[in-house]
Design a protein around this motif. Sequence first.
Motif, short mmCIF file in Angstrom:
data_model
loop_
_atom_site.label_atom_id
_atom_site.label_comp_id
_atom_site.label_asym_id
_atom_site.label_seq_id
_atom_site.Cartn_x
_atom_site.Cartn_y
_atom_site.Cartn_z
N UNK A 210 0.84 -1.21 0.00
CA UNK A 210 0.00 0.00 0.00
C UNK A 210 0.86 1.25 0.00
N UNK A 211 1.85 1.31 0.87
CA UNK A 211 2.70 2.49 0.98
C UNK A 211 3.55 2.68 -0.27
N UNK A 212 4.03 1.58 -0.82
CA UNK A 212 4.83 1.67 -2.06
C UNK A 212 3.99 2.18 -3.21
N UNK A 213 2.73 1.73 -3.28
CA UNK A 213 1.85 2.17 -4.37
C UNK A 213 1.59 3.67 -4.32
N UNK A 214 1.70 4.26 -3.14
CA UNK A 214 1.46 5.69 -2.98
C UNK A 214 2.75 6.50 -3.00
N UNK A 215 3.88 5.82 -3.01
CA UNK A 215 5.15 6.53 -2.98
C UNK A 215 5.49 7.11 -1.62
N UNK A 216 4.93 6.52 -0.56
CA UNK A 216 5.17 7.02 0.79
C UNK A 216 6.45 6.37 1.34
N UNK A 217 7.39 7.19 1.80
CA UNK A 217 8.61 6.67 2.41
C UNK A 217 8.24 5.88 3.66
N UNK A 218 8.80 4.67 3.79
CA UNK A 218 8.41 3.85 4.93
C UNK A 218 9.51 2.86 5.30
N UNK A 219 9.34 2.29 6.48
CA UNK A 219 10.23 1.23 6.98
C UNK A 219 9.37 0.20 7.68
N UNK A 220 9.57 -1.07 7.33
CA UNK A 220 8.89 -2.18 8.00
C UNK A 220 9.92 -2.85 8.91
N UNK A 221 9.64 -2.87 10.20
CA UNK A 221 10.57 -3.42 11.18
C UNK A 221 9.97 -4.68 11.78
N UNK A 222 10.69 -5.81 11.67
CA UNK A 222 10.19 -7.06 12.24
C UNK A 222 10.84 -7.32 13.60
N UNK A 223 10.01 -7.50 14.62
CA UNK A 223 10.46 -7.89 15.94
C UNK A 223 9.38 -8.78 16.55
N UNK A 224 9.73 -10.01 16.93
CA UNK A 224 8.75 -10.96 17.44
C UNK A 224 8.44 -10.68 18.91
N UNK A 225 7.68 -9.62 19.15
CA UNK A 225 7.24 -9.34 20.52
C UNK A 225 6.03 -10.20 20.89
#
Length: 284
Positions: free
Chosen positions: A108-123
């Motif tokens: 979704x964010x890529x399709x809009x050109x929104x700068x983003x970061x996805x951070x994986x942490x198994x909390x």
Amino acid sequence: MQTLEVKQDEPDDGGTADFALFRNAPSSVEFNKLRKRLLRDTRQALEDFSMVKPGERWLVALSGGKDSYGLLAILLDLKWRGLLPVELLACNLDQGQPNFPKHILPDYLTSLGVEHRIEYQDTYSIVTDKIPENRTYCSLCSRLRRGHLYRVAREEGCAALVLGHHREDILETFFLNLFHGGRLAAMPPKLVNDEGDLAVLRPLAYCAEADLARFAEAMAFPIIPCDLCGSQDGLQRNAMKAMLEDIERRMPGRKDTMIRALGHVRPSHLLDRTLFDFAALGSG
């Protein structure tokens, strides 16, 4: 405060992310009023609590729920209008919940050109290991999530972590503290973390949850439900929400009155001796 002028029908300015976000938005008068109201309420909070320092970089926490989607959209809208002179970085913390649809937010964010970061942490594993099944996970889950978001904000050179808590969240927290904590406190619209290096901002402090729900539905955000705390019944916060809804139903407008009251405190009319010097008052 600068007058807000809605630019719903502005021409395409070269495919900016915020314009792309609203490209398929409804063109109805009702939606335009809703959008303008959310912008106005957000700008008022930004101004009232001195949240904006031009040139800063903000980390916008994006959970995939209606409130965080609304927060990001409103901030992008303000940037498009030239009313928010900061950089925005959307961040989703993937907490390892089973069946979490990992593709939805980045796609979704890529399709809009929104700068983003996805951070994986198994909390998720930590929370379910530490908390019995009949207890609520929210407190520990929130602490773990906040710690990781602080770290990401530092790594990305952000001065602030921006959260999507709205008017009802603040009122519910106030009554939770009143009924269960024995103190008068709510969620502050702006605070500095314990380390003193990051601000935590809540620009939706004046925004009504019902408005954000209608906005999310109209914008067709790809909502991701929380299957952790969202699946548990009997939360104390739910009781506060139900109480507030009942009050609002019987006395419309009370939520607005209550949120205003939190900004008009009279220490001399309360019982806190650390805020007011009752001993100095004369008897005659």
